[in-house]
Design a protein around this motif. Structure first.
Motif, PDB file in Angstrom:
ATOM      1  N   THR A   1      96.210 150.254 125.152  1.00  0.00           N
ATOM      2  CA  THR A   1      96.083 151.708 125.306  1.00  0.00           C
ATOM      3  C   THR A   1      97.342 152.441 124.854  1.00  0.00           C
ATOM      4  O   THR A   1      97.297 153.626 124.525  1.00  0.00           O
ATOM      5  N   SER A   2      98.464 151.744 124.835  1.00  0.00           N
ATOM      6  CA  SER A   2      99.708 152.350 124.343  1.00  0.00           C
ATOM      7  C   SER A   2      99.687 152.558 122.838  1.00  0.00           C
ATOM      8  O   SER A   2     100.525 153.264 122.283  1.00  0.00           O
ATOM      9  N   GLY A   3      98.725 151.921 122.154  1.00  0.00           N
ATOM     10  CA  GLY A   3      98.648 151.989 120.697  1.00  0.00           C
ATOM     11  C   GLY A   3      99.190 150.751 120.016  1.00  0.00           C
ATOM     12  O   GLY A   3      98.956 150.548 118.825  1.00  0.00           O
ATOM     13  N   HIS A   4      99.912 149.905 120.743  1.00  0.00           N
ATOM     14  CA  HIS A   4     100.477 148.691 120.160  1.00  0.00           C
ATOM     15  C   HIS A   4      99.378 147.633 120.008  1.00  0.00           C
ATOM     16  O   HIS A   4      98.422 147.594 120.793  1.00  0.00           O
ATOM     17  N   MET A   5      99.538 146.758 119.017  1.00  0.00           N
ATOM     18  CA  MET A   5      98.602 145.669 118.776  1.00  0.00           C
ATOM     19  C   MET A   5      99.268 144.341 119.081  1.00  0.00           C
ATOM     20  O   MET A   5     100.398 144.096 118.645  1.00  0.00           O
ATOM     21  N   TYR A   6      98.576 143.504 119.815  1.00  0.00           N
ATOM     22  CA  TYR A   6      99.075 142.173 120.151  1.00  0.00           C
ATOM     23  C   TYR A   6      98.049 141.146 119.685  1.00  0.00           C
ATOM     24  O   TYR A   6      96.836 141.308 119.928  1.00  0.00           O
ATOM     25  N   PHE A   7      98.493 140.111 118.995  1.00  0.00           N
ATOM     26  CA  PHE A   7      97.571 139.086 118.516  1.00  0.00           C
ATOM     27  C   PHE A   7      98.355 137.812 118.201  1.00  0.00           C
ATOM     28  O   PHE A   7      99.594 137.776 118.272  1.00  0.00           O
ATOM     29  N   THR A   8      97.605 136.794 117.833  1.00  0.00           N
ATOM     30  CA  THR A   8      98.193 135.510 117.462  1.00  0.00           C
ATOM     31  C   THR A   8      97.753 135.163 116.053  1.00  0.00           C
ATOM     32  O   THR A   8      96.577 135.345 115.705  1.00  0.00           O
ATOM     33  N   LEU A   9      98.686 134.702 115.223  1.00  0.00           N
ATOM     34  CA  LEU A   9      98.355 134.159 113.910  1.00  0.00           C
ATOM     35  C   LEU A   9      98.326 132.642 114.026  1.00  0.00           C
ATOM     36  O   LEU A   9      99.255 132.040 114.574  1.00  0.00           O
ATOM     37  N   LYS A  10      97.270 132.044 113.513  1.00  0.00           N
ATOM     38  CA  LYS A  10      97.161 130.595 113.643  1.00  0.00           C
ATOM     39  C   LYS A  10      96.679 129.988 112.331  1.00  0.00           C
ATOM     40  O   LYS A  10      96.071 130.667 111.488  1.00  0.00           O
ATOM     41  N   ASP A  11      96.984 128.710 112.172  1.00  0.00           N
ATOM     42  CA  ASP A  11      96.395 127.921 111.087  1.00  0.00           C
ATOM     43  C   ASP A  11      95.931 126.616 111.712  1.00  0.00           C
ATOM     44  O   ASP A  11      95.785 126.519 112.945  1.00  0.00           O
ATOM     45  N   ASP A  12      95.692 125.612 110.898  1.00  0.00           N
ATOM     46  CA  ASP A  12      95.156 124.360 111.444  1.00  0.00           C
ATOM     47  C   ASP A  12      96.141 123.634 112.362  1.00  0.00           C
ATOM     48  O   ASP A  12      95.726 122.838 113.222  1.00  0.00           O
ATOM     49  N   GLY A  13      97.466 123.929 112.203  1.00  0.00           N
ATOM     50  CA  GLY A  13      98.427 123.152 112.969  1.00  0.00           C
ATOM     51  C   GLY A  13      99.194 123.896 114.036  1.00  0.00           C
ATOM     52  O   GLY A  13      99.681 123.293 114.996  1.00  0.00           O
ATOM     53  N   SER A  14      99.310 125.228 113.933  1.00  0.00           N
ATOM     54  CA  SER A  14     100.179 125.957 114.860  1.00  0.00           C
ATOM     55  C   SER A  14      99.663 127.368 115.098  1.00  0.00           C
ATOM     56  O   SER A  14      98.712 127.834 114.449  1.00  0.00           O
ATOM     57  N   ALA A  15     100.391 128.033 116.042  1.00  0.00           N
ATOM     58  CA  ALA A  15     100.071 129.424 116.369  1.00  0.00           C
ATOM     59  C   ALA A  15     101.372 130.193 116.523  1.00  0.00           C
ATOM     60  O   ALA A  15     102.398 129.639 116.943  1.00  0.00           O
ATOM     61  N   LEU A  16     101.332 131.484 116.184  1.00  0.00           N
ATOM     62  CA  LEU A  16     102.517 132.328 116.248  1.00  0.00           C
ATOM     63  C   LEU A  16     102.128 133.665 116.888  1.00  0.00           C
ATOM     64  O   LEU A  16     101.232 134.356 116.410  1.00  0.00           O
ATOM     65  N   ARG A  17     102.814 134.002 117.998  1.00  0.00           N
ATOM     66  CA  ARG A  17     102.553 135.275 118.664  1.00  0.00           C
ATOM     67  C   ARG A  17     103.084 136.424 117.806  1.00  0.00           C
ATOM     68  O   ARG A  17     104.153 136.322 117.202  1.00  0.00           O
ATOM     69  N   CYS A  18     102.318 137.530 117.796  1.00  0.00           N
ATOM     70  CA  CYS A  18     102.687 138.670 116.956  1.00  0.00           C
ATOM     71  C   CYS A  18     102.519 139.967 117.738  1.00  0.00           C
ATOM     72  O   CYS A  18     101.664 140.070 118.635  1.00  0.00           O
ATOM     73  N   VAL A  19     103.294 140.965 117.376  1.00  0.00           N
ATOM     74  CA  VAL A  19     103.152 142.308 117.913  1.00  0.00           C
ATOM     75  C   VAL A  19     103.336 143.288 116.755  1.00  0.00           C
ATOM     76  O   VAL A  19     104.191 143.100 115.897  1.00  0.00           O
ATOM     77  N   MET A  20     102.496 144.330 116.734  1.00  0.00           N
ATOM     78  CA  MET A  20     102.614 145.387 115.728  1.00  0.00           C
ATOM     79  C   MET A  20     102.576 146.712 116.475  1.00  0.00           C
ATOM     80  O   MET A  20     101.546 147.098 117.041  1.00  0.00           O
ATOM     81  N   PHE A  21     103.691 147.401 116.489  1.00  0.00           N
ATOM     82  CA  PHE A  21     103.800 148.604 117.279  1.00  0.00           C
ATOM     83  C   PHE A  21     103.003 149.752 116.658  1.00  0.00           C
ATOM     84  O   PHE A  21     102.630 149.731 115.483  1.00  0.00           O
ATOM     85  N   ARG A  22     102.754 150.751 117.503  1.00  0.00           N
ATOM     86  CA  ARG A  22     101.871 151.855 117.113  1.00  0.00           C
ATOM     87  C   ARG A  22     102.330 152.549 115.837  1.00  0.00           C
ATOM     88  O   ARG A  22     101.516 152.907 114.983  1.00  0.00           O
ATOM     89  N   ARG A  23     103.619 152.755 115.684  1.00  0.00           N
ATOM     90  CA  ARG A  23     104.124 153.455 114.502  1.00  0.00           C
ATOM     91  C   ARG A  23     103.761 152.727 113.235  1.00  0.00           C
ATOM     92  O   ARG A  23     103.429 153.355 112.217  1.00  0.00           O
TER      93      ARG A  23
END
Length: 408
Positions: A42-64
């Motif tokens: 609700t703050s406008g920020h986006m939170y997600f995970t990028l993954k491939d067959d072997g690993s995962a990486l936490r990501c954040v993309m701010f509203r701006r």
């Protein structure tokens, strides 16, 4: 006693963060992966995970940063993310701080186009049942386009050449760039508030997908859908299709084609009217000629020359019908009288009065009025009433006789 330096958790996390942010590779890096666990806060920020067959990486993309995205990220979408890797000190988690996000494969604009098209189609904005007919000969036409573009000159040229009496109401708007969608939507709303235009042409000349992008945006699509005035979309060249084309009441392949579509050629209308007038005149002439011939034929008939003959024949026919009616009535009445007489005779033969006419009588008890047909019903000295053909006798029983046998 420990002789080595002891660090707090915060100091360790801060040190790791500085190492990550000072790394030449990690401070500006592109990462390919598939989005999962996507959440738009609700703050406008986006939170997600990028993954491939072997690993995962936490990501954040701010509203701006995500406010400039052309498409909506979704779980399962393959993307290219650019940003820097750092550590979130409080939780001790390292993550990618995304500055730019692109679709991997299709391209951002194509993906955004397909996403918006799918969304608006599901909402019914493309439904053909709601599309309105374009007026046949509008007296006032609204135009939404750039005042400096070739599209406006083409539209004005075509309309003035084909039907110079039409009034044009121009609502200027930018047709490309970041401000274009809002201006196009505002121009459509302005023409609706003005309320005099009978049809609106929204468009611009051809260009690249990026140059035409304003007509693939949600604000423009919803402004066209909300318009109370029928809208013709005329964007780009014949092969260009935009979201505006799907929402509009009618699509024209070019601005010039839209102008041709909305007004006919005045001279053609005049020729058609003259041809229609001539056909009507000839039809009326044939009708009058047919009526004249019909009247002459009727005037030549004997009945029209001596109409009293037809009237006398009708009077004679009425007299004959009247005589026949009286004859039939008398015949039917005679038959009914005969039937009535026959029934009356049958009824009279069954009447007790007819029996009395032949000399018989019938006897009744004085008190009860019951018919006496057996000597056992009375006693000697009893009173009886005897009914004759004419008159009644009141009698006293002096004697009874039993088993009286009638003989021939």
């Amino acid at each position: 006693m420990l002789t080595q330096q002891v660090f707090t958790v915060t100091e360790v996390n801060r040190h790791v963060r500085q190492l990550l942010e000072n790394d030449q590779i990690l401070r500006d890096i592109w990462v390919r992966g598939e989005i999962s666990n996507f959440k738009h806060h609700t703050s406008g920020h986006m939170y997600f995970t990028l993954k491939d067959d072997g690993s995962a990486l936490r990501c954040v993309m701010f509203r701006r940063q995500n406010s400039r995205l052309l498409f909506q990220p979704e779980n399962g979408m393959k993307v290219l993310a650019r940003g820097y890797v750092s550590l979130y000190e409080r939780d001790g988690l390292y993550q990618l701080y995304v500055q730019e996000l692109r679709a991997d494969g299709l391209g951002d604009l194509h993906l955004a186009f397909e996403q918006l098209k799918k969304k608006l189609e599901a909402e019914g904005l493309f439904d053909s049942a709601r599309k309105r007919a374009i007026p046949v000969l509008p007296s006032k036409i609204g135009i939404v386009t750039s005042t400096t573009g070739a599209a406006l000159r083409d539209i004005i040229s075509v309309i003035t050449r084909r039907f110079p009496n039409v009034e044009l109401i121009i609502a200027p708007a930018l047709v490309q760039g970041e401000e274009a969608p809002a201006e196009i939507a505002a121009a459509i709303e302005l023409l609706n508030r003005h309320g005099e235009a009978e049809v609106i042409i929204v468009g611009r000349g051809g260009g690249s997908l990026e140059e035409l992008w304003a007509f693939n945006t949600e604000p423009v699509a919803r402004a066209i859908y909300a318009s109370r005035i029928p809208v013709i979309s005329a964007v780009g060249h014949q092969t260009d299709f935009t979201i505006a084309d799907f929402v509009a009441d009618c699509r024209a392949p070019t601005p010039s084609a839209a102008a041709e579509m909305v007004v006919p050629v005045k001279e053609e209308i005049r020729r058609n009217l003259n041809a229609s007038f001539e056909r009507l005149r000839q039809a009326l002439q044939r009708k009058l000629e047919w009526g004249r011939n019909r009247l002459e034929n009727l005037q030549g008939r004997p009945v029209m020359q001596r109409p009293e003959t037809l009237l006398n024949e009708a009077r004679q026919a009425v007299d004959l019908w009247e005589k026949e009616l009286h004859r039939q009535m008398e015949l039917r009445l005679g038959e009914r009288v005969q039937v009535l007489q026959r029934l009356a005779g049958q009824l009279n033969s069954l009447s007790p009065l007819a029996v009395l006419e032949r000399g018989y009588a019938f006897c009744r008890e004085v008190d009860s009025g019951k018919i006496i047909n057996n000597s056992d019903q009375v006693e000697v000295g009893g009173l009886v009433e005897v009914t004759l053909r004419r008159g009644v006798l009141h009698c006293r029983v002096e004697e009874k006789k039993e088993d009286l046998h009638w003989q021939k």
